[in-house]
Scaffold this motif. Structure first.
Motif, short mmCIF file in Angstrom:
data_model
loop_
_atom_site.label_atom_id
_atom_site.label_comp_id
_atom_site.label_asym_id
_atom_site.label_seq_id
_atom_site.Cartn_x
_atom_site.Cartn_y
_atom_site.Cartn_z
N GLY A 158 0.86 -1.23 0.04
CA GLY A 158 0.01 -0.03 -0.08
C GLY A 158 0.67 1.27 0.30
O GLY A 158 2.11 1.24 0.26
N VAL A 159 0.06 2.31 -0.26
CA VAL A 159 0.79 3.72 -0.44
C VAL A 159 -0.16 4.65 0.26
O VAL A 159 -1.21 4.66 -0.05
CB VAL A 159 1.28 4.18 -1.69
N LEU A 160 0.33 5.54 1.22
CA LEU A 160 -0.45 6.64 1.74
C LEU A 160 0.07 8.14 1.19
O LEU A 160 1.37 8.52 1.21
CB LEU A 160 -0.09 6.71 3.17
N VAL A 161 -0.87 8.94 0.82
CA VAL A 161 -0.71 10.19 0.32
C VAL A 161 -1.82 11.34 1.16
O VAL A 161 -2.69 10.47 1.77
CB VAL A 161 -0.97 10.18 -1.24
N GLN A 162 -1.58 12.43 0.96
CA GLN A 162 -2.28 13.73 1.74
C GLN A 162 -2.85 14.28 0.85
O GLN A 162 -2.15 15.03 -0.24
CB GLN A 162 -1.21 14.17 2.56
N TYR A 163 -4.10 14.63 1.10
CA TYR A 163 -4.83 15.50 0.29
C TYR A 163 -5.92 16.28 0.97
O TYR A 163 -7.09 15.93 1.62
CB TYR A 163 -5.81 14.59 -0.63
N PRO A 164 -5.70 17.78 0.93
CA PRO A 164 -4.43 18.25 0.61
C PRO A 164 -3.22 18.03 1.47
O PRO A 164 -3.35 17.59 2.59
CB PRO A 164 -4.89 19.91 0.89
N GLY A 165 -2.01 18.29 0.71
CA GLY A 165 -0.92 17.88 1.65
C GLY A 165 -0.57 18.70 2.57
O GLY A 165 -1.13 19.90 3.03
#
Length: 629
Positions: free
Chosen positions: A289-296
């Motif tokens: 898995g991969v974790l991203v932030q939205y908004p950063g």
């Protein structure tokens, strides 16, 4: 329950009437509870403590010995002069005599001997002494002590962001939920038949999350955003049955979230790798898995559509940490293709409180519903065929083997989830969108003003509420802000971020202009710039889909309407207001009212968790001197 109350009331009334009749005949019952029975509430100086006297005795028919006459002389004990508002007196129901009787019924002559026979000596310490509080504080002393600690905290205007924002807690929610024992004493809904009110509120929370994230399943709820991300990491591992052991976190995530995931990864035997978005590589074939932030974390709003397609092409699940207020104007993660979405509901009417507690959420697809942590509220029918709510699924560590218990989510901040849900009910979809547009507009006005000042450089990426600024000396600007009682986030020697929230005003923006002007006069105001500012959100990421369309979110937008709705829900539940709670656990809050009061004081609620420590000295004393000494 109502029948039991009537029977008990009738029995008490009958006994009082009988004793009144006896006393009118000159006979005094030694069992009368009104004046003459020894009690833990009667002073040791009372002349009626050890013997019963008839009505005629007391009205002058007999010379009754008393402690102030010549027949009996008693000195005043020091204990009798101590404060009477002690915690045990009001909160421990059993008297010493009753405790001794209970111990005797178990075959022991005292409570101490029962404990001696029950608790192994090998695990006991000889004594427990506290330097300051060994005897305990009275309730009034505790309140004064907490006022002193609050006074040591300094409330600066926070523009730090990082997932924590000031928010207006609607007074109708503050008083009628957060400060109301009909909500805070029983907030975990273990027994559906006496929890229909709370269950409806938690169902509202789930609906709010699914609508805003664009995914069909949500829980209610989790501990905070960082641990919610860690739970999502565990889900990615479980979805692939533990066959891939690497979890990638984009470096645009909040730093505290990255740290928590790294710590929790050890329990799952996972390897955590942090990387820039453009450098993320799945070629090892070992990524689950991969974790991203939205908004950063630095404010940037990115279109993750192609990124998510690429991850899916390599068999990698995508977790997206997001912001609920931003999602009222941004395309939801579900429409971008995210598999799991996590975040905090803090800015929906829950104070920062120096980092928590706050209600977090996790939303996903129907496919993974049985792997979700926490509780899921579902609509069912009762034995009469009428609609009823229940916990459709729940994961609690008490239900699983100890070696598999890597999370503790049984409390899951349900009280704060109820507050956030009521915040959404109170404002409705249009109200939430208006708040989001105002926050975004203030950020836009600030960015426009900085460009006009020309003393710093504003980043070119789209943003929602956080503006990233490049400058010659970030620390000198932060120091100037500090002198104006403003907190900014310093990323490095030349970079600052400024985050706006619901409580920010035009006057706050004008103060920021003075800070960033370097001492030069500012020839404009925030209000004068407003008409020139356009949205900074790309048209491709503007939200088009509706949300909060259910009637619940479109009915109770005035205080009296919401007050009635809250009261209607609480009347369906059993709480400490009605009786002892039948299912006891750590979540059944029996805290004294005096202990609950400081929780809502501004000196404790309005401190950002990353504020400088010198602004949180009251908290430092509480943490380091009270909890560990």
């Amino acid at each position: 329950m109502e029948r039991a109350r009537r029977l008990a009331s009738g029995a008490i009334l009958k006994r009082l009437v009988n004793e009144t009749k006896q006393s009118s005949n000159g006979q005094m019952s030694c069992r009368s509870p009104v004046l003459y029975t020894p009690s833990r509430y009667v002073s040791s100086l009372s002349p009626f403590g050890s013997k019963c006297y008839s009505r005629s005795d007391l009205l002058g028919g007999r010379n009754v010995p008393n402690s102030f006459g010549s027949q009996q002389v008693r000195s005043i004990s020091v204990e009798a002069l101590k404060s009477s508002d002690t915690f045990p007196r009001r909160h421990n129901s059993a008297t010493p005599e009753e405790q001794a009787k209970m111990a005797e019924s178990c075959g022991f002559d005292s409570l101490d001997s029962l404990i001696d026979a029950t608790v192994p000596k090998a695990i006991r310490i000889d004594s427990m002494k506290f330097s300051k509080f060994d005897e305990g504080l009275t309730e009034s002393q505790m309140i004064e002590h907490m006022k002193m600690l609050e006074s040591k905290n300094k409330i600066f205007k926070s523009f730090i962001g990082m997932g924590y924002y000031n928010t207006h807690v609607p007074p109708v929610i503050l008083r009628n939920i957060m400060e109301n024992p009909a909500w805070y004493t029983q907030y975990t809904p273990y027994q559906a038949e006496i929890s229909q009110g709370r269950l409806e509120s938690l169902l509202n929370f789930q609906t709010m999350i699914t609508d805003l994230t664009g995914l069909p399943m949500s829980n209610a709820s989790l501990l905070d955003e960082g641990t919610a991300a860690a739970e999502a990491m565990a889900m990615c591992n479980n979805i692939l049955k533990g066959k891939k052991k690497t979890f990638i976190i984009a470096n645009n995530c909040h730093p505290q979230t990255i740290d928590i995931c790294k710590t929790r990864a050890d329990g799952f035997d996972l390897k955590v790798v942090t990387a820039d978005l453009k450098d993320i590589d799945y070629s090892s074939g070992d990524v689950c898995g991969v974790l991203v932030q939205y908004p950063g974390t630095e404010g940037e709003v990115l279109d993750y559509g192609e990124f998510i397609k690429n991850a899916h092409a390599h068999g990698v699940k995508v977790v997206m940490a997001t912001d609920l207020l931003a999602l009222t104007v941004l395309k939801p993660p579900g429409e971008l293709g995210a598999d799991i979405v996590v975040g905090s509901a803090q800015r929906f009417g829950v104070p920062m409180g120096y980092g928590g507690p706050h209600a977090a959420f996790l939303a996903t697809s129907q496919e993974y519903k049985r792997m979700m942590p926490g509780r899921i509220i579902g609509v069912s029918v009762d034995s009469s065929g009428k609609p009823a709510l229940r916990m459709a699924m729940q994961t609690r560590e008490q239900h699983i083997r100890r070696d598999k218990a890597t999370s503790n989510i049984c409390t899951a901040q349900a009280l704060l989830a109820n507050m956030a849900a009521m915040y959404a009910v109170y404002h409705g979809p249009e109200g939430l969108k208006a708040i989001a547009q105002r926050v975004h507009g203030l950020a836009g006005v600030f960015a426009s003003g900085l460009k006009r000042l020309g003393t710093v450089e504003v980043q070119g990426l789209p943003f929602f509420d956080t503006v990233k600024v490049t400058c010659a000396d970030a620390h000198s600007i932060a120091d100037a802000a500090y002198r104006s009682e403003i907190n900014l986030r310093v990323l490095d020697a030349k970079t600052i971020t400024v985050s706006f929230d619901e409580t920010t005003t035009l006057e706050d923006v004008d103060k920021l202009f003075k800070v960033f002007s370097g001492g030069k006069p500012v020839s404009f105001t925030a209000a004068s710039l407003a008409s020139e500012v356009e949205t900074a959100i790309p048209s491709g990421l503007e939200r088009q889909s509706p949300y909060l369309t259910h009637s619940i979110f479109n009915m109770y937008h005035t205080e009296h309407e919401l007050l009635r709705y809250i009261h209607r829900l609480q009347s369906k539940d059993l709480s400490l207001c009605h009786s002892m709670i039948p299912l006891g656990s750590c979540t059944m809050k029996l805290n004294a009212t005096a202990e609950m009061m400081p929780v809502t004081w501004p000196g404790f609620t309005d401190i950002h968790p990353f504020a400088p420590q010198e602004q949180a000295q009251g908290y430092q004393v509480l943490i380091h001197k009270h909890l560990f000494t």
